[in-house]
Scaffold this motif. Sequence first.
Motif, mmCIF file in Angstrom:
data_model
loop_
_atom_site.group_PDB
_atom_site.id
_atom_site.type_symbol
_atom_site.label_atom_id
_atom_site.label_comp_id
_atom_site.label_asym_id
_atom_site.label_seq_id
_atom_site.Cartn_x
_atom_site.Cartn_y
_atom_site.Cartn_z
ATOM 1 N N GLY A 295 0.823 -1.197 0.000
ATOM 2 C CA GLY A 295 0.000 0.000 0.000
ATOM 3 C C GLY A 295 0.862 1.254 0.000
ATOM 4 N N PRO A 296 0.265 2.422 -0.256
ATOM 5 C CA PRO A 296 1.040 3.663 -0.405
ATOM 6 C C PRO A 296 1.797 4.084 0.853
ATOM 7 N N ASP A 297 1.365 3.620 2.003
ATOM 8 C CA ASP A 297 2.036 4.001 3.241
ATOM 9 C C ASP A 297 2.897 2.886 3.825
ATOM 10 N N GLY A 298 3.005 1.759 3.099
ATOM 11 C CA GLY A 298 3.765 0.617 3.598
ATOM 12 C C GLY A 298 5.267 0.802 3.467
ATOM 13 N N GLU A 299 5.989 -0.042 4.140
ATOM 14 C CA GLU A 299 7.449 0.048 4.151
ATOM 15 C C GLU A 299 8.044 -0.211 2.777
#
Length: 252
Positions: free
Chosen positions: A50-54
Motif C-alpha cells: 500500500g502507499p504508506d507501507g514500508e
Amino acid sequence: MLRALAVDDEKPALEELLHLLRSDARVRSAEGATDATEALRRIGRALDAGPDGEDAIDVVFLDIHMAGLTGLDIARLLAGFARPPLIVFVTAHEGFAVQAFDLKAVDYVLKPVRKERLAEAVRRVSDLTGPADHRPGAAGATPEQIPVELGGVTRFVPIDDIAYVEAQGDYARLHTSEGSHLVRIPLSTLEERWTARGFVRIHRSHLVALGRIDELRLDAGATTVRVGSAELAVSRRHARQLRDLLMRHVRG
C-alpha cells in the motif's frame, strides 16, 4: 520524499540513473532492477504494502527497450491496478512518446540523461505525490497530459491547458495561453480521445475546449466563436450541436 524504482537492462545506464536519483534531495530511496521480472516482483511487493507501507514505491523510471517485456508492457500491466506508482519513461528512442501519453506517463526523458532534465521529471512526480486522495487512481487526481517536442526535448502539456486544436494535415497544433505546439496526431484521433474531456468539433479544422469559449456570434448566417484572442469559424453542420452544448454547459 520520493521512493523510486529504476528499471534498465543495461547495467551502466541503470547505475548512472540511480546515481542521479540518489543525489536529488527529493528522493528518499532509489532501487534498481535489470529486467521486467525483477521489476514486477518488486512492484508487486509495493502494491501489496500500500502507499504508506514500508515497501511502497511512488514512481518507476522505466527504460522502454529491454529483453522480454518492454517498459511499455510493464506500464500497461500497472495500468490495471487501482493505485499504481507513477511512471517516467527513460529511453534513447523518441518514437514512443504517443504510447507514453496513452499510458498516462508523467514524463518522457531521453538518453543520455542530463541531470537537469531528470531533476525536472522528479519535480513533476513530486508535484503529483502526496496524500492518498491526490495519488493516481483517485478521482480527478492527475491531470492528463500530451507529449510535445520542444527543441529536441519531450515535454508533457496538461490537456486542461489547451484551449483549441488546429488541424495541419496529419499533424495537430495545440493552442494554449502560453503558445502553441505541433504534435503528430490527426485531429480526428484527438477528437475521439478528448470528447469526454469537454472538447467539441466545430469545423473540419478545429477542435475547441467548450469551457474556453468566450463568445458565440451569429452574423449574416455565419457562426463564429471567440476563444481568447482567436476567432474561429463554426461550420454549418456543427453549429446547432455547438449551441446546444453551450446551453447545457451554461446551465450546468
